[in-house]
Design an enzyme around this catalytic site. Structure first.
Site, mmCIF file in Angstrom:
data_model
loop_
_atom_site.group_PDB
_atom_site.id
_atom_site.type_symbol
_atom_site.label_atom_id
_atom_site.label_comp_id
_atom_site.label_asym_id
_atom_site.label_seq_id
_atom_site.Cartn_x
_atom_site.Cartn_y
_atom_site.Cartn_z
ATOM 1 N N ASP A 1 43.168 -35.138 61.903
ATOM 2 C CA ASP A 1 43.708 -34.834 60.562
ATOM 3 C C ASP A 1 43.027 -35.770 59.578
ATOM 4 O O ASP A 1 42.241 -36.637 59.991
ATOM 5 C CB ASP A 1 45.246 -35.013 60.541
ATOM 6 N N ARG B 1 45.068 -37.416 57.520
ATOM 7 C CA ARG B 1 46.148 -38.365 57.216
ATOM 8 C C ARG B 1 46.233 -39.410 58.322
ATOM 9 O O ARG B 1 45.727 -39.204 59.425
ATOM 10 C CB ARG B 1 47.476 -37.627 57.100
ATOM 11 N N GLN C 1 53.328 -29.536 60.702
ATOM 12 C CA GLN C 1 54.553 -29.139 61.425
ATOM 13 C C GLN C 1 54.268 -28.783 62.890
ATOM 14 O O GLN C 1 55.088 -29.046 63.762
ATOM 15 C CB GLN C 1 55.210 -27.936 60.720
ATOM 16 N N TYR D 1 47.068 -18.218 49.772
ATOM 17 C CA TYR D 1 47.280 -18.445 51.209
ATOM 18 C C TYR D 1 47.047 -17.152 51.983
ATOM 19 O O TYR D 1 46.292 -17.112 52.955
ATOM 20 C CB TYR D 1 48.711 -18.949 51.392
#
Ligand SMILES: NC(=O)C1=CN([C@@H]2O[C@H](COP(=O)(O)OP(=O)(O)OC[C@H]3O[C@@H](n4cnc5c(N)ncnc54)[C@H](O)[C@@H]3O)[C@@H](O)[C@H]2O)C=CC1
Ligand SMILES: CC(=O)[C@H](N)C(=O)O
Length: 374
Positions: free
Chosen positions: A89, A91, A67, A196
């Site tokens: 990243d 990805r 994000q 987290y």
């Protein structure tokens, strides 16, 4: 881990009491660390990756396709030049991102790959965004532990070894049910109940420890839930506050997975990214701490819905509560006290709830008109 062993040896030669930034002997330790103590003999000579105040930093952003990363790269490239900011990243980047500036594959669990990138690109600043967020973390604790904790260890060691300035974001999720929630100060009980949150408290403490022990230039902001128009959130508890805009515009309806009166601190992405740049550029002597809360606004789903209904009176908001997300939200701060960030390095937010809603709707309005025109 080999680096820890070497750091230990280096530290043994240093003075063990007092903060690194305040006394000369630990500066020596840092210099040794930045010359890759894992592998080298003490009399080897090197090209130091020095970063003088007049140079632009050379920045690597990990987890950059989430994000926040693409927006941060855009901001930093405006300031430091396109080629001085590398997004990374695991990805595949969309073509717009791939063509907007340097992109590189980097898995933070692969220490050698990270080191190669830092060395080959003469990186001086590292912004560490890779993480699994609160809701996806609860769905895959083993992976969250590995990415958020083991990955952080690699990042800390690389940063210490190469003398980097390191930014690691923390979160409102680093607090828990026993923390004061309204408001939540910088220093208080932190007993989060998510992997987290636990990993982020660990990151705060490890970063501060490396700062005091080895002089690592570690900087950390605890972000509220971040709201953005052109990037989607990656599986957190505050995601509803982004999704509501998409659903309102697409269908005029929104089903919220948190209760209507769940109050959480939130921030528009432009404020978050600007705060990140500001704290990275702040003179070290203005930072009385290394981990700061930053705040902008706090609202509930009901209040956000009402603000949107001022512009879209037909919007219908219903509730189907997700017990996992609700339990997380109920343990998080309702209001964040960021007075230290404001007084130490001049933090000031630009967006409150009305400006946030207007800006988000303007963005989608422009998009819709553009889509129609195409
Ligand atoms: N978005 C928010 O509301 C908030 C974000 N933060 C923190 O800011 C940082 C960035 O957040 P977002 O962009 O929202 O996260 P995100 O979940 O959208 O993106 C995280 C990125 O990390 C990458 N990643 C996962 N495993 C990796 C690995 N092994 N190696 C390299 N990259 C890997 C993913 O591919 C993904 O692109 C995170 O550390 C998060 O904890 C903190 C508070 C609020
Ligand atoms: C506040 C955060 O850290 C994130 N958006 C989440 O909800 O997990």
């Amino acid at each position: 881990m080999p680096v820890i062993r070497t750091l230990t040896q280096v530290a043994k030669r240093a003075v063990l009491s007092g903060p690194a930034c305040a006394c000369a002997p630990l500066t020596v330790a840092v210099r040794n660390i930045s010359f890759s103590p894992r592998q080298v003999t003490s009399d080897a000579s090197f090209h130091s990756v020095s970063f003088s105040e007049t140079d632009h930093p050379k920045v690597l952003i990990t987890g950059g396709l989430g994000q926040l990363g693409v927006g941060l790269a855009k901001l930093l490239r405006k300031r430091f030049g396109k080629n001085n900011v590398i997004l990374s990243d695991i990805r595949k980047p969309p073509s717009s991102v791939f063509h907007s500036g340097p992109f590189i594959y980097s898995d933070i669990l692969d220490y050698k790959n990270l080191r190669e990138i830092v060395v080959n690109n003469r990186i001086t600043w590292l912004v560490h965004y890779s993480a699994l967020l609160s809701a996806v973390g609860e769905a895959n604790v083993a992976l969250a532990r590995s990415v958020n904790i083991t990955g952080l260890h690699n990042i800390l060691d690389i940063a210490a070894e190469h003398g980097l300035r390191l930014f690691v974001p923390s979160t409102i999720g680093a607090f828990g049910p026993t923390s004061p929630r309204n408001p939540t100060p910088d220093l208080c009980v932190q007993r989060p109940r998510t992997i987290y949150g636990v990993s982020k408290v660990h990151a705060e403490l490890m970063g501060e420890y490396y700062h005091h022990r080895y002089g690592l230039d570690f900087r950390c902001l605890r972000y509220p839930g971040i709201i953005s128009a052109d990037s989607m959130p990656g599986g957190g508890t505050t995601d509803y506050a982004v999704q509501i805009f998409h659903d309102a515009i697409k269908s005029g309806k929104f089903e919220c997975n948190l209760k209507p009166d769940t109050r959480l601190p939130m921030m528009y992405i432009d404020d978050c990214l600007r705060a990140t740049l500001e704290v990275m550029e702040a003179p070290a002597d203005s930072l009385s701490m290394r981990t700061y809360n930053i705040n902008a606004m706090s609202f509930t789903p009901e209040e956000l819905g009402q603000e949107l209904q001022k512009q879209m009176p037909e919007l219908e908001v219903t509730y189907d509560v997700d017990p996992v997300r609700q339990a997380i939200a109920d343990s998080w701060p309702m209001n964040f006290d960021d007075s230290n960030a404001r007084s130490d390095w001049g933090w000031k937010h630009d967006y409150d709830l009305p400006e946030l809603v207007q800006t988000m709707l303007n963005y989608f309005g422009v998009d819709t008109r553009m889509a129609r025109a195409n």
